[in-house]
Write a protein that holds these residues in place. Sequence first.
Motif, PDB file in Angstrom:
ATOM      1  N   LYS A 125      58.056  -7.323  82.607  1.00 45.55           N
ATOM      2  CA  LYS A 125      58.325  -5.879  82.688  1.00 45.55           C
ATOM      3  C   LYS A 125      57.273  -5.230  83.577  1.00 45.55           C
ATOM      4  O   LYS A 125      57.481  -4.155  84.121  1.00 45.55           O
ATOM      5  CB  LYS A 125      58.266  -5.256  81.283  1.00 45.55           C
ATOM      6  N   ILE A 126      56.100  -5.847  83.638  1.00 46.30           N
ATOM      7  CA  ILE A 126      55.099  -5.414  84.620  1.00 46.30           C
ATOM      8  C   ILE A 126      54.593  -6.664  85.341  1.00 46.30           C
ATOM      9  O   ILE A 126      54.787  -7.782  84.874  1.00 46.30           O
ATOM     10  CB  ILE A 126      53.896  -4.665  83.975  1.00 46.30           C
ATOM     11  N   ARG A 127      53.952  -6.429  86.492  1.00 46.94           N
ATOM     12  CA  ARG A 127      53.436  -7.549  87.274  1.00 46.94           C
ATOM     13  C   ARG A 127      51.945  -7.384  87.451  1.00 46.94           C
ATOM     14  O   ARG A 127      51.428  -6.263  87.486  1.00 46.94           O
ATOM     15  CB  ARG A 127      54.091  -7.573  88.651  1.00 46.94           C
TER      16      ARG A 127
ATOM     17  N   THR B 284      42.123  -2.887  84.526  1.00 50.24           N
ATOM     18  CA  THR B 284      42.137  -2.543  83.099  1.00 50.24           C
ATOM     19  C   THR B 284      41.763  -3.757  82.256  1.00 50.24           C
ATOM     20  O   THR B 284      41.143  -3.626  81.216  1.00 50.24           O
ATOM     21  CB  THR B 284      43.500  -1.995  82.630  1.00 50.24           C
TER      22      THR B 284
ATOM     23  N   HIS C  48      45.525  -2.917  89.778  1.00 48.94           N
ATOM     24  CA  HIS C  48      45.315  -1.975  88.684  1.00 48.94           C
ATOM     25  C   HIS C  48      45.243  -2.692  87.333  1.00 48.94           C
ATOM     26  O   HIS C  48      44.364  -2.410  86.522  1.00 48.94           O
ATOM     27  CB  HIS C  48      46.426  -0.926  88.672  1.00 48.94           C
ATOM     28  N   ILE C  49      46.147  -3.614  87.116  1.00 44.45           N
ATOM     29  CA  ILE C  49      46.127  -4.373  85.856  1.00 44.45           C
ATOM     30  C   ILE C  49      44.816  -5.165  85.760  1.00 44.45           C
ATOM     31  O   ILE C  49      44.187  -5.218  84.692  1.00 44.45           O
ATOM     32  CB  ILE C  49      47.343  -5.325  85.761  1.00 44.45           C
TER      33      ILE C  49
ATOM     34  N   GLN D  12      50.124  -5.332  76.931  1.00 46.76           N
ATOM     35  CA  GLN D  12      50.212  -5.585  78.368  1.00 46.76           C
ATOM     36  C   GLN D  12      50.578  -7.053  78.591  1.00 46.76           C
ATOM     37  O   GLN D  12      51.405  -7.376  79.446  1.00 46.76           O
ATOM     38  CB  GLN D  12      48.841  -5.347  78.997  1.00 46.76           C
TER      39      GLN D  12
ATOM     40  N   SER E  85      48.581  -6.806  89.066  1.00 46.23           N
ATOM     41  CA  SER E  85      48.278  -5.976  90.228  1.00 46.23           C
ATOM     42  C   SER E  85      46.789  -5.690  90.177  1.00 46.23           C
ATOM     43  O   SER E  85      46.120  -6.009  89.191  1.00 46.23           O
ATOM     44  CB  SER E  85      49.037  -4.644  90.132  1.00 46.23           C
TER      45      SER E  85
END
Lengths: 424, 467
Positions: free
Chosen positions: A52-54, A62, A58-59, A44, A56
């Motif tokens: 590739k991901i930001r 996790t 949700h992140i 991640q 958030s």
Amino acid sequence: MSNQYTPLRELSAKCTFCGVCHSVCPVFSKLAVESSCARGRLFQTRFLSDEKIRASKHIAETVTRCTLCQACAAKCSAGIKTTDLFMRLRKEIYGEVPMPLAKRAAFTWMSYRALFDACLSYGAPFQTLLFKEKEDGAGWVSRLPIPAAGLNLRRVIPKLASRPLRRVIPEVGKPASGAVKAKVVFFPGCMMNYVYPAAGKAVFDILVKNGVEVHVPKKFACCGTPAITSGDFGTGRILAEINTGLLSAGGYDAIITGCATCATALAHEYGMVLEDSKAGPAWDALKGKVQDFTSFLCGLGYSKDFREVKQTVTMHDPCHLVRGMKVAKQPREIVKAIPGVTFVEMADADRCCGCAGTFSAHYYELSRRINDDKIDSIARTKADLTVTGCSACRMHIDDGLSQRGVPCKTLHTAELVARGYGLA
Amino acid sequence: MDRETLIARLTDIVGKENIVTEPDDLLLYIFNAGPKAQQASFHSKHVPIAAVQPGSAQEISQIMRIAHEKGFPVIARGQASGLAENTRITKENTIVLSTMRLTKLEIEPETLTATVGPGVVTVEIKKAAGKFGLLYPPDPASFGYSTIGGNVATDAGGLQCVKYGTTRSYVAGLEVVLADGEIIRTGNKCIKDVAGYNLTQLFVGSEGTLGIITEIILKLIPLPPAKKAMMAIFNDLEAAGAAVSKVMVSGVVPSIMEFMDNTLIRAVEEVIHQGLPVDAEAILLMEVDGDPAVLDGQVEKISSVCKGLGVREIRVANTPEEIDAIWEGRRNCLPSLSRVSKSRMSGDPAAPINRLPEELRKLKELGKKYNVKTACYGHAGDGNLHPCFLYDNDEEYERATKVKDEFYAFMLTIGGTVTAEHGVGNEKTKYMKDQFGPVAYGIMTGIKKLLDPKNILNPGCLFGENL
Ligand SMILES: Cc1cc2nc3c(=O)[nH]c(=O)nc-3n(C[C@H](O)[C@H](O)[C@H](O)COP(=O)(O)OP(=O)(O)OC[C@H]3O[C@@H](n4cnc5c(N)ncnc54)[C@H](O)[C@@H]3O)c2cc1C
């Protein structure tokens, strides 16, 4: 491309995705999805760095769904310091995504040392407004669910002490007779101060009994772990600076703790939050002096002047003690030296109990499921008493024993030793 | 069927706690321990549509029915520690099927068998069998975290293969969910069974391309009462290589016979600080097990063979702790290489055991030719090596791949195989036709088409685009 996650990507680059972290992770053992364990989080980090991901909500979820138990760090053959990395990752993510309000408010409160102290020192009489006593006497249960504080209706928590530790022990303790073998400062930490003062007093008395001059400055702040582990390095730094100042003064031979979590903060985590602080050099000079009271006693040599304590005892290794401070043999050695004690090793004694401070507040049900394994291990030993060197673990194990109806009591290791010395 | 409908159907089957649908979380399933993910720039064209964790063969059967009918690819996933890109996502709309919840574990000492779910981590089987004085011998270096399902599906081998054989030798029966959702049972708890084609063994090593394994009957053996381990230290690489076949024909059957070259010795020492001889060219790590009365004699015999080849020093480990320390070092080989280079590919070819010195020479030669750092360790006693091709960036990766290709081609010329452990996966599909020849290869694709006509089970694995 480079952003605030890039330095973390560098630290995680050596992950070979082998999966050894999965086999020791308490959270993975319950959820078993890639995002629930170290290697997933390392990748991640890679994606956050590559955009590739930001970040958030949700992140953030996790990334905080980890007890920071260090089991993965201890097993990682690539030598990745996963736990430190995850704290830094939380810091960066909470730089982009707002931290839950309750946490933010709590950390701000903690940074006002005097106010924090006053609330916890004089808060005991007001507890009945919110809590009621559990019938088995194990502690309080909440009258209302307070999810922000991690209180659901079945969670059993200990009462706030009516008198905090600093009003139970003097500021300086001197051995009654004989030469002073060492002059130390004792950092009791919040749990011993406000919740389990008897455990703090036990550490203090044991040290004095063993010829040690003990200083307990009144103005210690919280060690900062709840803030630091949540990624609030700003609050962590304020607290670290206060404590570093107090610990550097006085010319102490050693800094003694009875709380594994405080010890790890003082000895390791301060390094992260004091990176560019003017208190950095002072901390560098003192970090090597931090010792759990058991390892200090084993190094110093301790009195065997014990009386009999007839108990079957098992021991839980707190993550911050066994992996954070690499202390596991010493408390066993001392406890086994007490006549009358039958020591029974539990299975997976060094496995996380699931508490992990703010983790158990935020993920109470998950932390209970992890704790169930610990309670099973304890139950199989048929011990009368579980001792441990961390008050938060003790609280969580107590909660589990009470809810599961397992007839075993808990004590801080120091309290058992103090009983052996006839001090309690 | 659109994404929403599929997810709703899958959620109905497994429950909402057992399905991952968040795109950011699904992204993590493009990884496995294979070489591609080690590349800094790695990204997959395809991200799974969902990852599910079914709790029973029945649930898997329902999932397969949908997948078969609507044409969704399904990849069974254990711990994804497979080193041959065995769980790579190669197609759009792939459903990842994690076996993590299938954790049944029953030991039946009366029949010397264990019945287990595929999601059980192999070390747990060893522990459970040990309580009955029994042993489950296969011991891939990853046994502490890889799943038995993954072990069976790749026919994993380990250190003790040289005496006890690979996972295959211990699989007596299976429950398998086929591509169309049909559930079959193969094999049984009998010691002997010659009825018909051996379907059990067809699924062993099939890498998730023929069916989803949902239960496994394993054979167990009595735990050998004692063991001793030893380390033979060599100043000369090829002398160590030569010692291997000399020991193997000396009349002693070591239960383990491992090899590590200097690069590995140094890397491992950095991880575990055991006092390994960091200046030696190679070490052989060996173990003998069985009746305690005969072990000293066996150690003696091995020592004298090694002495004949100019061994520098022999260290013998007697206590369980000392023995464990030796194997802990060996198990750390692959991960410890991350201290030598950022990334690495580890191969697993094998050749007849007397060819080891030539193989070591060839590997050095090719590394020089392409200016690629190489290292080598492996299960010398069974002829299975782990040549490692090290690289720090994408350009070096290309060169490392050339070394690997040429080395594999060489292994085939000396009567070897391109994979003796990790499987073909998506990594070694290009070597398959060379190894098998067109007719045998055609039989294999024929079997695949018979059992999985729509090519939904781990598509790409074993055959690449050749189906
Ligand atoms: C450090 C390290 C050391 C290793 N050492 C060894 C070694 O010594 N020997 C060795 O042989 N391997 C070794 N491996 C490779 C790997 O651990 C093995 O291939 C192992 O068997 C994979 O198990 P897994 O649970 O990770 O399976 P995965 O990697 O998840 O899957 C492997 C393959 O099995 C299939 N599969 C998994 N479960 C099922 C199922 N229930 N039904 C059908 N198909 C299924 C998958 O689709 C895939 O094709 C090592 C790996 C690492 C990272």
